[in-house]
Design a protein around this motif. Structure first.
Motif, PDB file in Angstrom:
ATOM      1  N   SER A  13       0.860  -1.177   0.000  1.00  0.00           N
ATOM      2  CA  SER A  13       0.000   0.000   0.000  1.00  0.00           C
ATOM      3  C   SER A  13       0.899   1.230   0.000  1.00  0.00           C
ATOM      4  CB  SER A  13      -0.938   0.002   1.214  1.00  0.00           C
ATOM      5  OG  SER A  13      -0.200   0.043   2.406  1.00  0.00           O
ATOM      6  N   ALA A  32     -11.719  -2.632   1.751  1.00  0.00           N
ATOM      7  CA  ALA A  32     -12.334  -1.828   0.694  1.00  0.00           C
ATOM      8  C   ALA A  32     -13.765  -2.278   0.413  1.00  0.00           C
ATOM      9  CB  ALA A  32     -11.507  -1.912  -0.584  1.00  0.00           C
ATOM     10  N   GLU A  59      -7.667  -2.875   0.605  1.00  0.00           N
ATOM     11  CA  GLU A  59      -7.372  -1.686  -0.197  1.00  0.00           C
ATOM     12  C   GLU A  59      -6.386  -1.959  -1.316  1.00  0.00           C
ATOM     13  OE1 GLU A  59      -4.662   1.267   1.835  1.00  0.00           O
ATOM     14  OE2 GLU A  59      -5.096  -0.065   3.542  1.00  0.00           O
TER      15      GLU A  59
END
Length: 146
Positions: free
Chosen positions: A70, A98, A115
């Motif tokens: 990330s 997410a 995510e």
């Protein structure tokens, strides 16, 4: 032209022993702490926080760790003669959920997308937007982070 023989190596009780006059040459390997910046083509760009130097690492070197990268995540990059050889991430990462799917029948879990796009199973009480800890060795949910 004369050929030189490789140093003789003998294994004793699980240890390796060399001739006393054997010359051992160490590999030019360097471990650097870097931060993930962004994907680029068939690779990933990492930045050295101390020097600002950017390094592109091929996706084949990054491997399965890619699903846990990330923005700004810290990784170890192993370099051999200045070229990326491997990367290492922590065994536990914290990422945001997410999206979650419908419950899986019978086991008290549901699918979730992190995510980064990685998919894991989470307990029913975990919701979209929650931050969770994930074990990167087996893609397992560990706990919700408050």
């Amino acid at each position: 032209m004369t050929a030189t023989a490789a140093p003789e190596c003998v294994r004793r009780n699980g240890a390796v022993a060399f001739d006393a006059d054997a010359e051992i040459v160490y590999a030019d390997v360097e471990e650097r702490s870097m931060r993930y910046a962004y994907p680029e083509g068939d690779g990933f760009v990492f930045m050295d926080a101390d020097t600002g130097e950017q390094l592109t690492v091929d996706s084949a070197v990054v491997g399965d760790a890619a699903k846990y990268l990330s923005d700004n995540s810290r990784v170890g990059v192993t370099l051999y003669k200045g070229r990326p050889l491997a990367i290492s991430i922590g065994s536990v990462v914290q990422l945001v959920i997410a999206e979650t799917g419908p419950p899986t029948q019978g086991d008290g879990t549901k699918p979730a997308t992190l995510e980064t796009g990685a998919e894991i199973k989470v307990p029913l009480f975990v919701a979209t937007g929650d931050k969770v800890k994930v074990d990167t060795r087996d893609d397992r949910y560990l706990e919700r982070v408050t």
